[in-house]
Write an enzyme that holds these catalytic residues in place. Structure first.
Site, PDB file in Angstrom:
ATOM      1  N   ASP A  48      24.505  15.693  11.488  1.00 38.09           N
ATOM      2  CA  ASP A  48      23.798  16.533  10.525  1.00 38.09           C
ATOM      3  C   ASP A  48      24.160  16.120   9.098  1.00 38.09           C
ATOM      4  O   ASP A  48      25.327  15.881   8.779  1.00 38.09           O
ATOM      5  CB  ASP A  48      24.251  17.992  10.768  1.00 38.09           C
ATOM      6  CG  ASP A  48      23.429  19.005  10.004  1.00 38.09           C
ATOM      7  OD1 ASP A  48      22.210  19.036  10.194  1.00 38.09           O
ATOM      8  OD2 ASP A  48      24.022  19.778   9.215  1.00 38.09           O
TER       9      ASP A  48
ATOM     10  N   GLU B  86      34.936   3.065  21.636  1.00 34.51           N
ATOM     11  CA  GLU B  86      36.088   3.022  22.551  1.00 34.51           C
ATOM     12  C   GLU B  86      35.738   3.581  23.924  1.00 34.51           C
ATOM     13  O   GLU B  86      36.457   3.366  24.884  1.00 34.51           O
ATOM     14  CB  GLU B  86      37.214   3.903  22.009  1.00 34.51           C
ATOM     15  CG  GLU B  86      38.023   3.280  20.915  1.00 34.51           C
ATOM     16  CD  GLU B  86      39.032   4.317  20.425  1.00 34.51           C
ATOM     17  OE1 GLU B  86      39.480   5.174  21.223  1.00 34.51           O
ATOM     18  OE2 GLU B  86      39.343   4.273  19.227  1.00 34.51           O
TER      19      GLU B  86
END
Ligand code: NOJ
Ligand code: CA
Length: 580
Positions: A229, A284
């Site tokens: 956002d 990751e």
């Protein structure tokens, strides 16, 4: 760009703009992602507010429709002053919407059905009810707790003026003054949105660490990525200089809202460092987790900076959403979008509707088709519902034929119009409440979905309750009124998504075609994506279907000309295949 000639289209000029992806694309590059605004999707417990179990119970709808992923607007603990974009705890679920166990169940059910799930990350501001802000209020000026936010002393002899002249996007000053512990008038805090949404200070290193933990919390639970956002607003220009340009989206309905965020509070270089760090965090994790940025920046080249290889994977293409009903404008925005994104190796996204804008069939039903009011009130010009729906369907079929990733907003697969006659007492958008109704706000696109024509609340809620009243016309838009009905909007979306998938259009190419028989350049948009030609006719003259082509799908019933040939009427998109 390379000019091509096609043996199928001898009299035309064909210009290649974008090449197909070779090999299997990363999932998000050609994904169709469906936005769920949870409080308006499906209510499971009869309180009139959509909730997470309601989403889980209706995942089969999304599977049937044929989307690849769901993006859930915020479901975190929140006072709900801005539909949950005012987060009081990033790791808890609002009791109105469910529990953490409900999130886990939703993720498991979605994954089992082959759907990925993106969740909303709201990092520009918290709710004023967040523990961090409460701690900041209770702490002294200059304290570490205040440094998480943007506190400043006011101007004027007694600090009685806001620290600068910035305006909140929701109207009024972007600063609110606090009262200190000793009851004296104190510092001011910055809020680019509502005063209940204090901006976080992204110069604060501890905040970076804390947000990384929030990301990991949800990644560990199995989310497939985040919609970020206000990604372009996290960092403000140093010294917070005054700004005399427009900031607010609140303009009154007679004027165009500010569609691009400009000024020292937006699109600062520092935001890219933050996005890079988050990209590393998601990288990751296994499974191609993805980030999508909400960034109202212009021009498209500026937006492309958000999707450089080490930043967010995608950014919403609001330039496409803002395009007027005009062939030259569509051609320009599509070309610029593909070129700008290709230049950084990114995928272009396409979007026509979301929970912040007037639904696209209604925008396209206005006299100035595709213009962009900040909401439509009962006293405003009312969209032509039929024409808007026809145009909306044509726009959707254009979008779904484009290479890249497309975002759908819940209800657009039903062709839902904006609700323009909501009573004032029902409205809840802070832009409406904060302007005494001068700004009508975004509630009109947030009305709960109709699932069943003759059930209470059209099947949204078992009790018949609905946090915003649904217009009677929703009966004919209800899912069960459209299921299996040839030519219905729902069946059009479903067929388009199926064709898009089997013909691999999302990872496909785009070559403009100019000069199709019977066309005028300014009224007909035509392009080839892999082996499909997509033609959109905006002109009054019906267009003969190109000889040698078979119709795959059409947004509207085709006509027949004097010689018995099929024709493409006005405001219609068709997908054609070479050969019969
Ligand atoms: C963008 C969201 O989409 C909108 O609904 C919200 O009001 C603002 N950001 C503030 O979070
Ligand atoms: Ca509920």
């Amino acid at each position: 760009m390379k000019a091509l000639t096609s043996k199928h289209l001898p009299s035309t000029t064909t210009t290649l703009i974008h090449r197909a992806i070779v090999g299997a694309p990363d999932w998000w590059r050609d994904a169709v992602i469906y936005q769920v605004y949870p409080r308006s999707f499906a209510d499971s417990n009869g309180d009139g507010i959509g909730d997470l179990p309601g989403v889980t119970a209706h995942l089969d709808h999304l599977v049937e429709l044929g989307v690849d992923a769901v993006w859930l607007s915020p479901f975190y603990r929140s006072p709900q002053k801005d539909g949950g974009y005012d987060v009081a705890d990033y790791r808890e679920v609002d009791p109105l919407l469910g529990t953490l166990a409900d999130v886990d169940a939703l993720l498991a059910a979605a994954h089992e059905q082959g759907l990925r799930v993106l969740v909303d990350l709201v990092p520009n501001h918290t709710s004023s009810a967040h523990g961090w802000f409460q701690e900041a209020l209770a702490s002294a000026p200059g304290s570490a707790a205040r440094d998480r936010y943007v506190f400043r002393t006011g101007r004027g002899e007694l600090g009685e003026e806001p620290p600068n002249n910035w305006l909140s996007k929701f109207g009024g000053p972007a600063w609110t003054r606090v009262t200190e512990a000793d009851d004296s008038p104190g510092e001011w805090y910055l809020h680019l949105f509502d005063s209940s949404q204090p901006d976080l200070n992204w110069e604060n290193a501890q905040l970076h660490a804390e947000f990384e933990q929030v990301l990991r919390f949800w990644l560990d639970r199995g989310v497939d990525g985040f919609r970020i956002d206000v990604a372009h607003g996290l960092v403000k220009a140093p010294e917070l200089p005054d700004w005399t340009g427009r900031t607010t989206t609140v303009t009154g309905r007679k004027r165009r809202p500010n569609l691009t965020d400009e000024g020292p509070m937006w699109d600062q270089d520092g935001v890219h460092e933050i996005l890079r760090a988050w990209r590393q965090v998601v990288a990751e994790y296994p499974g191609d987790r993805a980030l999508v940025a909400e960034a109202w920046v212009q021009p498209i080249e500026r937006l492309a900076r958000y999707v450089r290889p080490d930043e967010t994977h995608q950014a919403f293409n609001f330039e496409f959403l803002k395009t007027r009903w005009s062939v030259p404008q569509y051609r320009a925005v599509i070309t610029e979008s593909l070129e700008a994104n290709d230049s950084v190796g990114a995928t272009t996204t396409w979007v026509l509707s979301n929970h912040d804008v007037v639904r696209h069939p209604s925008r396209l039903g206005l006299k100035k088709a595709g213009s962009f009011p900040a909401g439509i009130a009962a006293t405003d010009e009312q969209p032509d519902e039929h024409r808007g729906l026809m145009r909306g369907r044509a726009a959707s079929l254009l979008m779904l034929g484009l290479p890249g990733s497309a975002y759908l907003y819940q209800g657009e697969e039903l062709g839902l119009p904006e609700a323009t006659e909501l009573p004032a007492e029902a409205r809840q958008d802070p832009t409406f409440l904060g302007t005494d109704g001068k700004e009508i706000g975004r509630d009109g696109c947030r009305v709960p979905l109709p699932w069943v024509a003759d059930a209470p609340a059209f099947g949204f809620s078992p009790s018949g309750a609905s946090w915003l009243p649904q217009p009677a016309s929703f009966a004919r838009y209800a899912l069960d009124s459209q299921l299996g009905v040839p030519g219905s909007t729902y069946e059009m979306y479903r067929a388009a998504l199926h064709l898009r998938r089997v013909r691999r259009l999302g990872s496909g190419s785009l070559a403009w075609v100019v000069g199709l028989a019977g066309t005028r350049k300014k009224k007909v948009l035509a392009f080839i994506n892999r082996d499909v030609m997509i033609v959109m006719n905006l002109g009054a003259a019906a267009l003969p279907i190109t000889p040698g082509c078979a119709v795959l799908i059409t947004s509207r019933r085709l006509g027949i000309d004097a010689e018995g040939r099929q024709t493409i009427p006005r405001d219609t998109t068709v997908w054609l295949r070479f050969g019969s």
